[in-house]
Motif scaffolding. Structure first.
Motif, mmCIF file in Angstrom:
data_model
loop_
_atom_site.group_PDB
_atom_site.id
_atom_site.type_symbol
_atom_site.label_atom_id
_atom_site.label_comp_id
_atom_site.label_asym_id
_atom_site.label_seq_id
_atom_site.Cartn_x
_atom_site.Cartn_y
_atom_site.Cartn_z
ATOM 1 N N ARG A 41 31.201 41.494 43.097
ATOM 2 C CA ARG A 41 30.986 40.522 44.176
ATOM 3 C C ARG A 41 29.748 40.900 45.010
ATOM 4 O O ARG A 41 29.027 40.024 45.496
ATOM 5 C CB ARG A 41 32.256 40.505 45.038
ATOM 6 C CG ARG A 41 32.176 39.881 46.392
ATOM 7 C CD ARG A 41 32.164 38.379 46.310
ATOM 8 N NE ARG A 41 32.153 37.791 47.643
ATOM 9 C CZ ARG A 41 31.083 37.695 48.427
ATOM 10 N NH1 ARG A 41 29.914 38.141 48.018
ATOM 11 N NH2 ARG A 41 31.165 37.134 49.621
ATOM 12 N N SER A 119 42.556 41.848 44.402
ATOM 13 C CA SER A 119 42.581 40.670 43.525
ATOM 14 C C SER A 119 43.975 40.419 42.977
ATOM 15 O O SER A 119 44.469 39.294 43.026
ATOM 16 C CB SER A 119 41.573 40.833 42.380
ATOM 17 O OG SER A 119 41.916 41.943 41.573
ATOM 18 N N TYR A 209 40.641 37.825 34.538
ATOM 19 C CA TYR A 209 39.391 38.285 35.159
ATOM 20 C C TYR A 209 38.168 37.870 34.347
ATOM 21 O O TYR A 209 37.047 38.165 34.728
ATOM 22 C CB TYR A 209 39.398 39.824 35.284
ATOM 23 C CG TYR A 209 40.394 40.311 36.298
ATOM 24 C CD1 TYR A 209 40.156 40.163 37.653
ATOM 25 C CD2 TYR A 209 41.598 40.903 35.902
ATOM 26 C CE1 TYR A 209 41.080 40.582 38.599
ATOM 27 C CE2 TYR A 209 42.530 41.325 36.845
ATOM 28 C CZ TYR A 209 42.254 41.160 38.181
ATOM 29 O OH TYR A 209 43.175 41.565 39.122
ATOM 30 N N GLY A 239 38.767 36.100 38.199
ATOM 31 C CA GLY A 239 37.398 36.603 38.035
ATOM 32 C C GLY A 239 36.700 35.841 36.933
ATOM 33 O O GLY A 239 37.342 35.106 36.167
ATOM 34 N N SER A 240 35.381 35.983 36.876
ATOM 35 C CA SER A 240 34.627 35.222 35.859
ATOM 36 C C SER A 240 33.537 36.111 35.270
ATOM 37 O O SER A 240 32.401 35.717 35.138
ATOM 38 C CB SER A 240 34.029 33.967 36.496
ATOM 39 O OG SER A 240 33.330 34.312 37.677
ATOM 40 N N ILE A 241 33.969 37.311 34.880
ATOM 41 C CA ILE A 241 32.997 38.293 34.394
ATOM 42 C C ILE A 241 32.410 37.867 33.030
ATOM 43 O O ILE A 241 31.336 38.299 32.642
ATOM 44 C CB ILE A 241 33.665 39.699 34.351
ATOM 45 C CG1 ILE A 241 32.625 40.799 34.512
ATOM 46 C CG2 ILE A 241 34.513 39.937 33.140
ATOM 47 C CD1 ILE A 241 32.306 41.162 35.903
ATOM 48 N N GLY A 264 41.272 33.884 45.308
ATOM 49 C CA GLY A 264 40.079 34.560 45.819
ATOM 50 C C GLY A 264 39.740 34.054 47.197
ATOM 51 O O GLY A 264 40.524 33.313 47.822
#
Ligand SMILES: NC(=O)c1ccc[n+]([C@@H]2O[C@H](COP(=O)([O-])OP(=O)(O)OC[C@H]3O[C@@H](n4cnc5c(N)ncnc54)[C@H](OP(=O)(O)O)[C@@H]3O)[C@@H](O)[C@H]2O)c1
Length: 320
Positions: A41, A119, A209, A239-241, A264
């Motif tokens: 982040r 998270s 994630y 999450g959007s890794i 989030g």
């Protein structure tokens, strides 16, 4: 004072002079920063790609950290949207967005773990009604947030925790943290889909994630393998890794009792996050929740930015 300063979104922050901070409001306090985590982040804040970015420069990155105020108390703080972040010798905190840490807290351990731990802690306690006895698949379990999610799911009373990740070495360590099954996401898509379907098609919830292509494929594999299609399945987007968008099968939503929710900043209020901080800080101080942390001096912030990988969470230490 010295700070990590971003002057252009195309370059990492540099160790430079920055104006000394001054408190402006009643609840504001200038703290000496002891530790600030370099979370994904924070990287997104520093390169201007985060959804909360205003494009304002120069900026000092860092969304949270541990500091000591003039009252001598050690606090964990979360900063509001600001151009003066935590990666500086001093910063301004709003005491209402901070907690006094339990005695004996290690500033580096707290700064490393709070953001990734929050998270799953907040998702499972505040965002969805996850109950003890329910089963969980964690997608992206080998990252710092995922490793903590395994530990937090165990604390939450999940009898079955399926941990799915790409990195073989870290995946192999997850049963010791509480995972009851592991699924490798490494390999041909059809092989990965089969593994996921076999190990996790009946879970109650998924904590995701990754997003992007791996999540779309995982969702397709799980819903098509689901024996009881009427059994609720809650997919928590955390999450959007692996990518900001994912193609969702329409049949997944029509053919199973699937609910997709995000957890989030925004979908959970600041008030709800703050309410969970003391209990989470207790667990970190007690050593119940743990991730590897690597402290690096603020002066080496450019080196810190160049270090990638999820083995350790890098923590910038301005007083070192
Ligand atoms: N919603 C919230 O409240 C909240 C809070 C904290 C973090 N997050 C988000 O959660 C995500 C993970 O954060 P983190 O702190 O765990 O990051 P991290 O420690 O850097 O870990 C990232 C992990 O993602 C894995 N990964 C990357 N691309 C992948 C892919 N295509 N397939 C499978 N695995 C992949 C990496 O695996 P390899 O080692 O194999 O490369 C690594 O284990 C980020 O998007 C972050 O912004 C959300």
């Amino acid at each position: 004072m010295k700070a990590a300063v971003v002057s252009s979104f195309g370059a990492p922050p540099r160790y430079e002079d920055f104006p000394d901070p001054a408190p402006a409001g009643d609840n504001e306090l200038v703290v000496t920063v002891l530790a600030a985590g370099l979370h994904p982040r924070v990287r997104a804040q520093a390169d201007g790609s985060h959804y909360t970015s205003t494009g304002e420069l120069p900026l000092v990155p860092g969304i949270d950290g541990v500091g000591r105020g003039p009252d001598g108390l050690l606090r964990y703080f979360i900063l509001p949207g600001t151009t003066l972040g935590a990666m500086a010798e001093q910063t301004v905190i709003d005491t209402r967005r901070s907690i006094v840490l339990p005695s004996g807290s290690d500033p580096v351990a707290v700064a490393a773990a709070m953001n990734p731990a929050m998270s799953s802690w907040v998702a499972l306690r505040r965002r969805v009604p996850f109950r003890a006895g329910q089963s969980l698949l964690i997608l992206g379990a080998t990252g710092n947030a995922g490793q903590l999610a395994v530990q937090i799911a165990k604390l939450s009373g999940a009898p079955r925790i399926v941990a799915a990740g790409r990195n073989a070495e870290r995946l192999a360590r997850l049963p010791a943290a509480g995972a009851t099954d592991t699924v490798s996401l490494d390999g041909k898509p059809e092989v990965v889909a089969r593994r996921l379907s076999q190990a996790a098609s009946d879970v109650d919830a998924v904590l995701d994630y990754l997003w992007g292509e791996p999540s779309a494929a995982a969702m397709a594999a799980i819903v098509t393998g689901r024996a009881d299609r009427g059994k609720p399945l809650t997919w928590i987007q955390a999450g959007s890794i692996a990518g900001p968008t994912a193609q969702i099968l329409s049949a997944a939503l029509r053919g199973t009792r699937l609910t997709i929710v995000g957890s989030g900043q925004g979908s959970v209020s600041a008030r709800e996050y703050l309410a969970e901080l003391p209990a989470l800080a207790e667990e970190i101080a007690a050593g119940t929740l743990h991730i590897g942390a690597r402290a690096m001096p603020l002066a080496e912030v450019e080196k810190a930015w160049a270090a990638v990988g999820a083995t350790h969470r890098i923590v910038v230490t301005p007083q070192q």
